[in-house]
Design an enzyme around this catalytic site. Structure first.
Site, PDB file in Angstrom:
ATOM      1  N   ASN A   9     -84.056  11.152  -3.748  1.00 21.08           N
ATOM      2  CA  ASN A   9     -84.195  10.102  -2.734  1.00 21.08           C
ATOM      3  C   ASN A   9     -84.059  10.779  -1.362  1.00 21.08           C
ATOM      4  O   ASN A   9     -82.951  11.136  -0.964  1.00 21.08           O
ATOM      5  CB  ASN A   9     -83.089   9.063  -2.953  1.00 21.08           C
ATOM      6  CG  ASN A   9     -83.046   8.017  -1.849  1.00 21.08           C
ATOM      7  OD1 ASN A   9     -83.963   7.910  -1.042  1.00 21.08           O
ATOM      8  ND2 ASN A   9     -81.966   7.250  -1.822  1.00 21.08           N
ATOM      9  N   LYS A  11     -84.477   9.524   1.484  1.00 21.85           N
ATOM     10  CA  LYS A  11     -83.999   8.572   2.511  1.00 21.85           C
ATOM     11  C   LYS A  11     -84.844   8.691   3.783  1.00 21.85           C
ATOM     12  O   LYS A  11     -86.039   8.956   3.703  1.00 21.85           O
ATOM     13  CB  LYS A  11     -82.511   8.798   2.788  1.00 21.85           C
ATOM     14  CG  LYS A  11     -81.667   8.845   1.510  1.00 21.85           C
ATOM     15  CD  LYS A  11     -80.208   8.707   1.772  1.00 21.85           C
ATOM     16  CE  LYS A  11     -79.455   8.915   0.480  1.00 21.85           C
ATOM     17  NZ  LYS A  11     -78.042   8.627   0.573  1.00 21.85           N
ATOM     18  N   HIS A  95     -80.807   0.073  -3.555  1.00 26.52           N
ATOM     19  CA  HIS A  95     -79.930   1.197  -3.204  1.00 26.52           C
ATOM     20  C   HIS A  95     -78.754   0.667  -2.382  1.00 26.52           C
ATOM     21  O   HIS A  95     -78.904  -0.288  -1.622  1.00 26.52           O
ATOM     22  CB  HIS A  95     -80.720   2.245  -2.409  1.00 26.52           C
ATOM     23  CG  HIS A  95     -79.953   3.513  -2.198  1.00 26.52           C
ATOM     24  ND1 HIS A  95     -79.035   3.640  -1.185  1.00 26.52           N
ATOM     25  CD2 HIS A  95     -79.940   4.675  -2.878  1.00 26.52           C
ATOM     26  CE1 HIS A  95     -78.492   4.850  -1.267  1.00 26.52           C
ATOM     27  NE2 HIS A  95     -79.027   5.493  -2.276  1.00 26.52           N
ATOM     28  N   GLU A  97     -77.411   1.594   0.241  1.00 30.25           N
ATOM     29  CA  GLU A  97     -77.640   1.503   1.692  1.00 30.25           C
ATOM     30  C   GLU A  97     -78.434   0.247   2.035  1.00 30.25           C
ATOM     31  O   GLU A  97     -78.254  -0.337   3.107  1.00 30.25           O
ATOM     32  CB  GLU A  97     -78.343   2.788   2.178  1.00 30.25           C
ATOM     33  CG  GLU A  97     -77.358   3.951   2.194  1.00 30.25           C
ATOM     34  CD  GLU A  97     -77.949   5.309   1.858  1.00 30.25           C
ATOM     35  OE1 GLU A  97     -79.171   5.494   1.965  1.00 30.25           O
ATOM     36  OE2 GLU A  97     -77.157   6.191   1.466  1.00 30.25           O
ATOM     37  N   GLU A 167     -74.564   4.110  -9.087  1.00 26.61           N
ATOM     38  CA  GLU A 167     -74.202   4.907  -7.924  1.00 26.61           C
ATOM     39  C   GLU A 167     -72.949   4.310  -7.281  1.00 26.61           C
ATOM     40  O   GLU A 167     -73.045   3.357  -6.491  1.00 26.61           O
ATOM     41  CB  GLU A 167     -75.336   4.889  -6.902  1.00 26.61           C
ATOM     42  CG  GLU A 167     -76.626   5.482  -7.423  1.00 26.61           C
ATOM     43  CD  GLU A 167     -77.479   6.023  -6.284  1.00 26.61           C
ATOM     44  OE1 GLU A 167     -77.709   7.231  -6.271  1.00 26.61           O
ATOM     45  OE2 GLU A 167     -77.855   5.250  -5.396  1.00 26.61           O
ATOM     46  N   GLY A 173     -73.240  10.402  -0.639  1.00 19.88           N
ATOM     47  CA  GLY A 173     -73.264  11.142   0.629  1.00 19.88           C
ATOM     48  C   GLY A 173     -71.885  11.531   1.127  1.00 19.88           C
ATOM     49  O   GLY A 173     -71.723  11.903   2.289  1.00 19.88           O
ATOM     50  N   SER A 213     -73.438  12.269  -4.831  1.00 20.93           N
ATOM     51  CA  SER A 213     -73.040  13.660  -4.573  1.00 20.93           C
ATOM     52  C   SER A 213     -73.326  14.607  -5.741  1.00 20.93           C
ATOM     53  O   SER A 213     -72.552  15.520  -6.007  1.00 20.93           O
ATOM     54  CB  SER A 213     -71.562  13.729  -4.151  1.00 20.93           C
ATOM     55  OG  SER A 213     -71.369  12.997  -2.955  1.00 20.93           O
TER      56      SER A 213
HETATM   57  C1  PEP Z   1     -78.391   8.541  -3.076  1.00 27.60           C
HETATM   58  O1  PEP Z   1     -78.865   8.442  -1.991  1.00 27.60           O
HETATM   59  O2  PEP Z   1     -78.818   7.801  -3.965  1.00 27.60           O
HETATM   60  C2  PEP Z   1     -77.339   9.527  -3.318  1.00 27.60           C
HETATM   61  C3  PEP Z   1     -76.759   9.529  -4.484  1.00 27.60           C
HETATM   62  O3  PEP Z   1     -77.016  10.370  -2.283  1.00 27.60           O
HETATM   63  P1  PEP Z   1     -76.113  11.716  -2.390  1.00 27.60           P
HETATM   64  O4  PEP Z   1     -76.653  12.504  -3.548  1.00 27.60           O
HETATM   65  O5  PEP Z   1     -76.325  12.411  -1.070  1.00 27.60           O
HETATM   66  O6  PEP Z   1     -74.722  11.282  -2.600  1.00 27.60           O
END
Ligand code: PEP
Length: 253
Positions: A9, A11, A95, A97, A167, A173, A213
C-alpha cells in the site's frame, strides 16, 4: 495452505517517475518468487503508468479506495469499473486511515465492498482495533463488529473472492508490530467468524492478511502463523528491496 499474498500500500507517496521506477524494480525482482502472489497499490494518478509496467508480470495492480456508485455526479470519486479499466484487479477498502481520518463507516465500506465484488474486483477489507480498544479488552468485539458491518450481505460465493486484512491501528506506521501470537489470535477469530457465517469450505478459501509495521525482518514469524495468509505492507513497500525481502520470506514458507 493458501498461497500467500504480499500487498504493498503506497498510500499518498510516490510521484509518477518514482512510482514507475519502484514498480519496475518490484516487477523485475518478483519473477523468482513464483509461490507467492504480489500486489502493488499506488495512488490513483499513478495506477495507469504503474499498470503499464506490471502488465504481463506476476505483480497485480490494486487501488487504495473507490466509490460504490457506478457513475454520475460524484465529484472526485472513482468507480469500480474505472479501476478495472485502469488495470486493477484488487482494491483496498476500509483502511484504518480512511476509517479514522476520513471517517468512513462500516456501512460505507460495506457499500464499496458489494460494488467491488459485483464489478469483479477483489476487495481487501481492512479491520483493526485502536490501542485504547485493545487495552480495554475490546479487540474481539471490535473486530466482530467491523467484520459484520463491512461484510454484511456478502454471499458465500463472494466471500471466496474477498481478502480480509487485520491491521491493528496501533501497529500501522508506528514500528510497533503485533506479536505473532497477538496477530494469530485475531486471525483465528476472523476464520471462526467466517466459518460461523458461511461454512468451512468457503472460510478456508479466504486469505486473511496481517498489516502493521511488517518488514523483511519480522515477516517470517508472522507469515508462519496459522491463518496468516499474507501481509499488507505500508512503509516497507516503498522500497523494492524491502518489499521483495518480504516476498522472499513468504515464498520460502
Ligand atoms: C498499511 O498501511 O496498511 C500498513 C500496514 O502500514 P505500515 O506497514 O507502514 O505499518
Amino acid at each position: 495452505m493458501l498461497r500467500k499474498l504480499i500487498a504493498g500500500n503506497w498510500k499518498m507517496n510516490t510521484d509518477r517517475a518514482g512510482a514507475v521506477k519502484l514498480a519496475r524494480a518490484i516487477a523485475d525482482g518478483a519473477a523468482k518468487y513464483s509461490t507467492v502472489d504480489l500486489l502493488v497499490c499506488p495512488p490513483f494518478v499513478n495506477l495507469v503508468p504503474v499498470g503499464e509496467v506490471v502488465k504481463g508480470t506476476k505483480v497485480a495492480l490494486g487501488a487504495q479506495n473507490m466509490y460504490h456508485e457506478a457513475s454520475g455526479a460524484f465529484t472526485g470519486e472513482t468507480s469500480a469499473a474505472m479501476l478495472l479499466d485502469a488495470g486493477c484487479s484488487y482494491v483496498i477498502l476500509g483502511h484504518s486511515e480512511r476509517r479514522h481520518i476520513l471517517k468512513e463507516t462500516d456501512a460505507d465500506i460495506n457499500k464499496k465492498t458489494s460494488a467491488a465484488l459485483a464489478a469483479g474486483l477483489i476487495p481487501i477489507v481492512c479491520v483493526g482495533e485502536l490501542l485504547a480498544e485493545r487495552e480495554a479488552g475490546q479487540t474481539t468485539a471490535v473486530i466482530r463488529h467491523q467484520f459484520e458491518g463491512s461484510l454484511a450481505g456478502v454471499s458465500a460465493e463472494q466471500i471466496e473472492q474477498t481478502v480480509i486484512a487485520y491491521e491493528p491501528v496501533w501497529a500501522i506506521g508506528t514500528g510497533k508490530v503485533a506479536t505473532p501470537q497477538q496477530a494469530a489470535e485475531v486471525h483465528a477469530d476472523l476464520r471462526k467468524l467466517l466459518v460461523d457465517r458461511y461454512n468451512s469450505g468457503s472460510a478456508e478459501k479466504v486469505r486473511i492478511l496481517y498489516g502493521g509495521s511488517v518488514k523483511a525482518s519480522n515477516a517470517g514469524e508472522l507469515l508462519a502463523q496459522p491463518n496468516i495468509d499474507g501481509a499488507l505492507v505500508g512503509g516497507a513497500s516503498l522500497n523494492a528491496e524491502d518489499f521483495l525481502g518480504i516476498a522472499a520470506t513468504g515464498a520460502a514458507l
